[in-house]
Design an enzyme around this catalytic site. Structure first.
Site, PDB file in Angstrom:
ATOM      1  N   LYS A   1       9.601 -35.682  25.626  1.00 47.62           N
ATOM      2  CA  LYS A   1       8.707 -36.908  26.053  1.00 47.62           C
ATOM      3  C   LYS A   1       7.297 -36.087  26.383  1.00 47.62           C
ATOM      4  O   LYS A   1       7.317 -34.856  26.247  1.00 47.62           O
ATOM      5  CB  LYS A   1       9.174 -37.469  27.405  1.00 47.62           C
TER       6      LYS A   1
ATOM      7  N   TYR B   1     -23.012 -23.940  32.448  1.00 48.16           N
ATOM      8  CA  TYR B   1     -23.466 -24.891  33.565  1.00 48.16           C
ATOM      9  C   TYR B   1     -23.394 -24.344  34.885  1.00 48.16           C
ATOM     10  O   TYR B   1     -22.397 -23.954  35.236  1.00 48.16           O
ATOM     11  CB  TYR B   1     -22.364 -26.180  33.126  1.00 48.16           C
TER      12      TYR B   1
HETATM   13  C1  LIG Z   1      14.946 -38.006  33.524  1.00 48.64           C
HETATM   14  C2  LIG Z   1      14.561 -36.676  33.374  1.00 48.64           C
HETATM   15  N1  LIG Z   1      15.502 -36.066  32.739  1.00 48.64           N
HETATM   16  C3  LIG Z   1      15.460 -34.760  32.254  1.00 48.64           C
HETATM   17  C4  LIG Z   1      14.219 -33.969  32.537  1.00 48.64           C
HETATM   18  C5  LIG Z   1      14.209 -32.796  31.831  1.00 48.64           C
HETATM   19  O1  LIG Z   1      13.685 -31.571  33.088  1.00 48.64           O
HETATM   20  P1  LIG Z   1      13.446 -30.122  32.788  1.00 48.64           P
HETATM   21  O2  LIG Z   1      12.140 -30.441  31.643  1.00 48.64           O
HETATM   22  O3  LIG Z   1      12.991 -29.656  34.054  1.00 48.64           O
HETATM   23  O4  LIG Z   1      14.698 -29.703  31.920  1.00 48.64           O
HETATM   24  C6  LIG Z   1      13.102 -34.855  32.796  1.00 48.64           C
HETATM   25  C7  LIG Z   1      11.805 -33.996  33.037  1.00 48.64           C
HETATM   26  O5  LIG Z   1      11.085 -34.403  33.747  1.00 48.64           O
HETATM   27  C8  LIG Z   1      13.244 -36.258  33.380  1.00 48.64           C
HETATM   28  O6  LIG Z   1      12.270 -36.817  33.791  1.00 48.64           O
END
Ligand SMILES: Cc1ncc(COP(=O)(O)O)c(C=O)c1O
Length: 385
Positions: A42, A278
């Site tokens: 993601k 700036y």
């Molecule tokens: C639902 C969910 N699962 C797993 C993860 C993975 O977490 P990490 O990046 O700490 O491994 C995330 C990350 O925010 C998440 O939102």
């Protein structure tokens, strides 16, 4: 993308594919061959480039991909990724049809979603694969433990719906070496699983583990581990590293996979006493050679790093001078010998023995490494090395 040698870019992010594969193998070794490994891609693969990372990850043996949004899932499908993809964020009721059409697995916790899906499944002649998210103490997404059974019952009775997974997420596993709260969440999750078992509701994929819990607590693995930050070669936190040491575990050997680079746009001599940038926030106390770099806060180089971070040019540290602008920063290169226009500059990553890590920038900013990498502008080309 891969970059032809002859093409110069103004700014780019390099992804070290062998380091990515190495990190994936570290997690695979940890969790074993039988469990599923989900690569969390993601937020543009935490800024690393969703397509580039997803392709390499699947090739390296990852079973599932995790995205936040419907749009990210569709993008992966359109680029030919055929593995199971779990949308871990919320899909609007109006977006459910597209999600089912693209075979995206849905994280669900609203009865409204359950009500909408059967008609879509009928219309598309497809099944909807659901992962029910349980609220175990994070109070973000998820249904209350006491509602799980009725939710499951409703899903089971609805034509076209397949209960494929049940999940939860830890609230307090990265920020501390005291894991009592995480353990209480784990117990809550186990209690729900037990209740489902007693009621003969069989869910094939139970999952709640992120990188930190994967590193620290094997009893969080269940059927699938969702690894994000660790796969990118970054530790979830100092506390996770310390907890690992306190448990006398050999820490994973994680290799950061991202470098962020640019080129010098101008080199100029600036007289002693000149103000830079700036707001005239910096005044040079000697005649200074300044390099102008075509990078700014628009690119994700946080403006609050003004006058506090540095870049690497030919292995030498060049400190930032003056305020970070939308598209430019200036650095003091007085002590860097033989500087040329368009020389390569490391904003993040290694050069020889020295380097600037996401953790370095995060501690200058009072934030976490996750934020540093995820905020690198997605429009900057990601180059696989
Ligand atoms: C639902 C969910 N699962 C797993 C993860 C993975 O977490 P990490 O990046 O700490 O491994 C995330 C990350 O925010 C998440 O939102």
């Amino acid at each position: 993308m891969t970059k032809p040698e002859s093409v110069k870019l103004l700014q780019w992010v390099e992804i070290d594919s062998s380091a990515l594969i190495h990190n994936i193998h570290q997690f695979r070794r940890l969790i074993g061959e039988k469990r599923k490994l989900l690569a969390m891609v993601k937020a543009n693969a935490y800024g690393h480039g969703i397509l580039e990372v997803s392709r390499i990850a699947v090739h390296a043996g990852v079973d599932w991909l995790g995205v936040h949004s419907l749009e990210e899932g569709i993008l992966l499908r359109k680029q030919g990724l055929t593995c199971p993809i779990l949308v871990v964020g919320y899909v609007l009721l109006d977006g459910l049809k597209e999600a089912v059409a693209h075979d995206l697995r849905l994280t669900v916790y609203n009865f409204e979603t359950l009500n909408k899906l059967p008609a879509i499944c009928r219309q598309l002649k497809k099944k909807a694969f659901l992962h029910v998210k349980v609220e175990t103490g994070t109070f973000r997404q998820g249904i209350r433990e006491e509602d799980v059974l009725s939710f499951m019952k409703k899903a089971k009775e609805s034509p076209g719906l397949v209960l494929e997974g049940i999940s939860s997420h830890f609230a307090n596993i990265e920020d501390t070496t005291d894991h009592a709260y995480a353990q209480s969440q784990l117990q809550n999750f186990k209690k729900v699983l037990q209740e489902l078992e007693q009621n003969k509701v069989d869910i094939p994929l139970k999952h709640m583990s992120c990188s930190a819990s994967a590193i620290l607590f094997p009893d969080t693995y269940f059927d699938m581990v969702r690894a994000g930050i660790g796969m990118y070669g970054l530790w979830p936190s100092k506390e996770t590293f310390l907890s690992c040491r306190l448990q006398k575990r050999e820490p994973l050997l994680l290799k950061p996979i991202l470098s962020w680079k640019t080129r010098i746009a101008q080199v100029k001599k600036v007289p002693k006493g000149s103000f830079i940038g700036y707001g005239c926030t910096y005044r040079v106390s000697r005649e200074t050679t300044l390099a102008v770099l075509p990078v700014g806060y628009y690119d994700g180089y946080d403006r609050r790093l003004t006058n506090s971070s540095y870049v690497l040019i030919k292995g030498k540290r060049a400190p930032l001078r003056g305020r970070i602008a939308m598209d430019f920063i200036m650095v003091d290169t007085t002590d860097v010998p033989e500087l040329n226009l368009e020389d390569e500059v490391v904003l993040l990553g290694k050069y020889g023995d020295d380097g600037i890590t996401a953790d370095d920038l995060a501690s200058l900013l009072g934030t976490i490494n996750y934020e540093i990498v995820t905020r690198i502008n997605p429009l900057i080309p990601r180059i696989i090395t």
